[in-house]
Enzyme design. Structure first.
Site, PDB file in Angstrom:
ATOM      1  N   ALA A   1      45.572  40.420  42.005  1.00 21.79           N
ATOM      2  CA  ALA A   1      44.645  39.629  41.183  1.00 21.79           C
ATOM      3  C   ALA A   1      45.412  38.533  40.461  1.00 21.79           C
ATOM      4  CB  ALA A   1      43.934  40.537  40.178  1.00 21.79           C
ATOM      5  N   ASP A   2      44.700  37.470  40.150  1.00 16.17           N
ATOM      6  CA  ASP A   2      45.274  36.362  39.392  1.00 16.17           C
ATOM      7  C   ASP A   2      44.182  35.797  38.505  1.00 16.17           C
ATOM      8  OD1 ASP A   2      47.454  34.436  38.848  1.00 16.17           O
ATOM      9  OD2 ASP A   2      46.030  33.010  39.697  1.00 16.17           O
ATOM     10  N   THR A   3      44.492  35.596  37.235  1.00 14.38           N
ATOM     11  CA  THR A   3      43.519  35.091  36.272  1.00 14.38           C
ATOM     12  C   THR A   3      44.036  33.816  35.631  1.00 14.38           C
ATOM     13  OG1 THR A   3      42.759  37.341  35.786  1.00 14.38           O
ATOM     14  CG2 THR A   3      42.230  35.649  34.173  1.00 14.38           C
TER      15      THR A   3
END
Length: 185
Positions: free
Chosen positions: A75-77
């Site tokens: 995941a990447d935010t």
């Protein structure tokens, strides 16, 4: 980080983020953490949604190459105001500038997610978006907030779960999406 036996674990979180691990534990998942060493990229020609998805894929794939039988979650935010992306600040002064730019405005927190299982050539890639509206803040309020929270490991210089009520007026969408907000997570 302990050595992972892929046959022993069905799910691997490709992140060292304690917030992401907490979200998975609270959802009832059993998993192992293997931090991805993939370098994030931020091509200017891509939208924030695309950037997050590309980086989530890169993180998941880097770990999946080592554990091809496991289901790997990357995941990447990012935090963005229009097309302007707010990463982790380099120092407290930059954190103050970021919060000054976000104060009184509505911005977007976007998380790209990739689930990948290499052995069976399966993957799912998507992005989730949440809008966050900040209170109108003056410089002293921002300084007080920054004195309570370490902004240097947080995209946009804030964490909604850490004194967020001091700066956040409203959130529309997934609260968990914003809790996972961390640039290199």
């Amino acid at each position: 980080m302990p050595n992972v036996n892929a046959a022993q674990y069905e799910l691997i979180l490709a992140s060292a983020s304690p917030r992401r691990a907490q979200i998975l534990r609270e959802a009832g998942f059993t998993f192992q953490v293997v931090s991805s060493q993939a370098v994030e990229i931020h091509p200017e020609h891509l939208t924030p949604h695309e950037v997050c998805q590309v980086n989530a894929y890169r993180k998941a794939r880097a770990v999946a190459k080592k554990y091809p039988d496991a289901l790997v979650l990357g995941a990447d935010t990012i935090v963005c105001l229009g097309l302007k992306v707010f990463g982790k600040p380099e120092n407290p002064a930059e954190a103050h500038r970021m919060l000054s730019q976000l104060q009184g405005r509505t911005h977007e927190v976007v998380t790209g997610v990739c689930l990948i299982q290499l052995r069976n050539h399966q993957q799912k890639l998507f992005a989730e978006s949440t809008t966050v509206t900040f209170r109108k803040l003056h410089s002293e309020q921002i300084r007080r907030y920054l004195a309570k929270v370490n902004p240097l490991d947080k995209a946009g210089s804030y964490a909604i779960q850490e004194e967020g009520d001091l700066i956040v007026k409203q959130i529309r969408g997934s609260f968990s999406n914003v809790v996972g907000c961390r640039w290199n997570a």
